[in-house]
Enzyme design. Structure first.
Site, PDB file in Angstrom:
ATOM      1  N   ARG A 130      -2.084  -6.364   1.616  1.00  0.00           N
ATOM      2  CA  ARG A 130      -2.686  -5.501   2.711  1.00  0.00           C
ATOM      3  C   ARG A 130      -2.875  -6.523   4.178  1.00  0.00           C
ATOM      4  O   ARG A 130      -3.039  -7.909   2.844  1.00  0.00           O
ATOM      5  CB  ARG A 130      -4.010  -4.263   2.416  1.00  0.00           C
ATOM      6  CG  ARG A 130      -3.731  -2.783   2.076  1.00  0.00           C
ATOM      7  CD  ARG A 130      -5.470  -2.412   1.450  1.00  0.00           C
ATOM      8  NE  ARG A 130      -4.995  -0.757   1.657  1.00  0.00           N
ATOM      9  CZ  ARG A 130      -5.503  -1.519  -0.129  1.00  0.00           C
ATOM     10  NH1 ARG A 130      -6.038  -2.062  -0.787  1.00  0.00           N
ATOM     11  NH2 ARG A 130      -5.120   0.279  -0.559  1.00  0.00           N
TER      12      ARG A 130
ATOM     13  N   LYS B 170      -9.859  -2.793  -1.781  1.00  0.00           N
ATOM     14  CA  LYS B 170     -11.018  -1.800  -1.204  1.00  0.00           C
ATOM     15  C   LYS B 170     -11.487  -0.817  -2.062  1.00  0.00           C
ATOM     16  O   LYS B 170     -11.545  -1.714  -2.865  1.00  0.00           O
ATOM     17  CB  LYS B 170     -10.037  -0.478  -0.592  1.00  0.00           C
ATOM     18  CG  LYS B 170      -9.089  -0.169   0.427  1.00  0.00           C
ATOM     19  CD  LYS B 170      -8.675   0.534   0.923  1.00  0.00           C
ATOM     20  CE  LYS B 170      -7.431   0.517   2.486  1.00  0.00           C
ATOM     21  NZ  LYS B 170      -7.458   1.737   2.929  1.00  0.00           N
TER      22      LYS B 170
ATOM     23  N   HIS C 175       1.837  -3.806   7.296  1.00  0.00           N
ATOM     24  CA  HIS C 175       1.327  -2.379   6.650  1.00  0.00           C
ATOM     25  C   HIS C 175       3.225  -2.270   6.195  1.00  0.00           C
ATOM     26  O   HIS C 175       3.666  -1.269   6.247  1.00  0.00           O
ATOM     27  CB  HIS C 175       0.449  -1.496   7.084  1.00  0.00           C
ATOM     28  CG  HIS C 175       0.962   0.061   6.667  1.00  0.00           C
ATOM     29  ND1 HIS C 175       0.507   0.087   5.092  1.00  0.00           N
ATOM     30  CD2 HIS C 175       1.321   0.475   6.958  1.00  0.00           C
ATOM     31  CE1 HIS C 175       0.157   1.421   5.086  1.00  0.00           C
ATOM     32  NE2 HIS C 175       1.076   1.669   5.749  1.00  0.00           N
TER      33      HIS C 175
ATOM     34  N   ARG D 117       4.453  -3.948   4.218  1.00  0.00           N
ATOM     35  CA  ARG D 117       4.072  -3.444   2.470  1.00  0.00           C
ATOM     36  C   ARG D 117       4.674  -2.001   1.980  1.00  0.00           C
ATOM     37  O   ARG D 117       5.077  -1.762   1.212  1.00  0.00           O
ATOM     38  CB  ARG D 117       2.237  -2.936   2.895  1.00  0.00           C
ATOM     39  CG  ARG D 117       1.135  -2.301   2.054  1.00  0.00           C
ATOM     40  CD  ARG D 117      -0.321  -2.027   2.069  1.00  0.00           C
ATOM     41  NE  ARG D 117      -0.806  -1.200   1.891  1.00  0.00           N
ATOM     42  CZ  ARG D 117      -1.410  -1.586   0.076  1.00  0.00           C
ATOM     43  NH1 ARG D 117      -1.077  -2.169  -0.220  1.00  0.00           N
ATOM     44  NH2 ARG D 117      -2.010  -0.294  -0.092  1.00  0.00           N
TER      45      ARG D 117
ATOM     46  N   HIS E  95      -3.697   1.129  -4.981  1.00  0.00           N
ATOM     47  CA  HIS E  95      -3.769   2.747  -4.904  1.00  0.00           C
ATOM     48  C   HIS E  95      -5.219   3.438  -6.139  1.00  0.00           C
ATOM     49  O   HIS E  95      -5.061   3.204  -7.124  1.00  0.00           O
ATOM     50  CB  HIS E  95      -2.760   3.621  -4.542  1.00  0.00           C
ATOM     51  CG  HIS E  95      -2.037   3.410  -3.220  1.00  0.00           C
ATOM     52  ND1 HIS E  95      -0.832   3.835  -2.636  1.00  0.00           N
ATOM     53  CD2 HIS E  95      -2.178   2.610  -2.270  1.00  0.00           C
ATOM     54  CE1 HIS E  95      -0.421   3.358  -1.734  1.00  0.00           C
ATOM     55  NE2 HIS E  95      -1.456   3.111  -1.504  1.00  0.00           N
TER      56      HIS E  95
ATOM     57  N   TYR F  44       5.511   6.834  -0.142  1.00  0.00           N
ATOM     58  CA  TYR F  44       6.472   5.837   0.311  1.00  0.00           C
ATOM     59  C   TYR F  44       7.864   6.517  -0.788  1.00  0.00           C
ATOM     60  O   TYR F  44       8.988   6.296  -0.149  1.00  0.00           O
ATOM     61  CB  TYR F  44       6.127   5.047  -0.116  1.00  0.00           C
ATOM     62  CG  TYR F  44       5.120   4.415   0.514  1.00  0.00           C
ATOM     63  CD1 TYR F  44       4.890   3.657   0.856  1.00  0.00           C
ATOM     64  CD2 TYR F  44       3.700   4.017  -0.716  1.00  0.00           C
ATOM     65  CE1 TYR F  44       4.004   3.137   1.907  1.00  0.00           C
ATOM     66  CE2 TYR F  44       2.767   3.362  -0.354  1.00  0.00           C
ATOM     67  CZ  TYR F  44       2.903   2.583   0.952  1.00  0.00           C
ATOM     68  OH  TYR F  44       1.463   2.056   1.425  1.00  0.00           O
TER      69      TYR F  44
END
Length: 294
Positions: free
Chosen positions: A145, A169, A237, A240, A263, A272
């Protein structure tokens, strides 16, 4: 007058932009006009859910997108929360309302040709050019990211293990393998970085020695891809997204891609797979005995 009081309250809160308050005003006035026509000038503070539902249906019939309708209803819901908070109504008529379904927009990844065209370009041999090319390359090689790239520290690069540590995150750390060519380009960049007067621990800095920032990184990506792509969205993004799509197209395991992207659930990674559907159809048509091969 109740709408005016609500808008005054939003202004006093100082949490809302002028644009947001104008949107609230337009949405509420739009519903008030509907009530004037359909319910004999009934005040919107006294309507029930079935009346609001009729307004929503009318917006659908006018061809207004579900996303816009949801925003209008959200404005109305906030208005009723205010009325409840100020003891002007007992219950919010929209308390159990479910937003209309909004189709997820398919983000189109860059092609391998577009990526390679950028990575093969001969830029100027100076600090900014080397840094900018490395930023593009690192995004595509790791799928990280924008915030993760900005916060990479020099000490996060491990040349012995050929990995980079990123902080994702919820402060979750993960290690991503680095291709040999990327390691070489990091070394090249670090040689240029030595000439910059900086005490920043972060890998990517500006000419003035400050840590790079969001808009600068976005601008770098946009400038590069504007030269080779006509796609509307050109952002970190999308790279990514491209990273994940290209790996899946080449047969990478979905769980492995999930780990690389950081994730927390497989559901986040599965979006995706839609972009890989074309490749899947191609393989299917080539392999299935009943396909019509030319």
């Amino acid at each position: 007058m109740t709408i005016t009081y609500f808008l005054d309250y939003l202004n006093l809160e100082k949490k809302y932009s002028k644009h947001t308050i104008i949107a609230y005003k337009n949405d509420l006035n739009s519903f008030q006009e509907f009530c004037n026509e359909e319910y004999q000038n009934q005040e919107i503070s006294s309507v029930n859910y079935s009346q609001i539902r009729r307004w929503i249906v009318s917006l659908v019939e006018l061809g207004i997108s579900n996303r816009t309708i949801n925003r209008k209803v959200s404005s109305l819901k906030s208005f009723y929360k205010f009325l409840q908070k100020t003891n002007q109504i007992q219950a919010n008529p929209l308390i159990n309302h479910q937003p209309l379904k909004v189709a997820k927009t398919v983000q189109v990844p860059f092609s391998e040709k577009e990526i390679l065209e950028i990575l093969k370009t001969n830029d100027e041999d100076d600090f900014e050019s080397v840094r900018n090319k490395l930023i593009v390359e690192l995004f595509y090689a790791t799928g990280i990211r924008r915030s993760e790239l900005i916060n990479i520290k020099i000490t996060d690069i491990n040349f012995d293990n050929e990995t980079v540590k990123v902080l994702g995150k919820r402060n979750k750390e993960r290690y991503i393998p680095l291709l040999k060519i990327v390691q070489n380009n990091i070394q090249k960049y670090l040689n240029y970085r030595l000439k910059i007067n900086t005490k920043e621990p972060y890998l990517f800095v500006t000419l003035k020695g400050k840590k790079v920032y969001d808009t600068l990184v976005y601008r770098i990506i946009n400038n590069y891809f504007s030269k080779v792509s006509t796609k509307v969205k050109k952002s970190p993004h999308i790279i990514r997204h491209t990273f994940a799509t290209h790996l899946l197209n080449e047969g990478a395991d979905l769980n492995a891609v999930k780990e690389l992207l950081g994730h927390s659930s497989l559901a986040s990674t599965q979006i995706y797979t839609h972009s890989s559907l074309g490749k899947l159809k191609e393989i299917y048509n080539q392999a299935h005995p009943r396909s019509q091969k030319n």
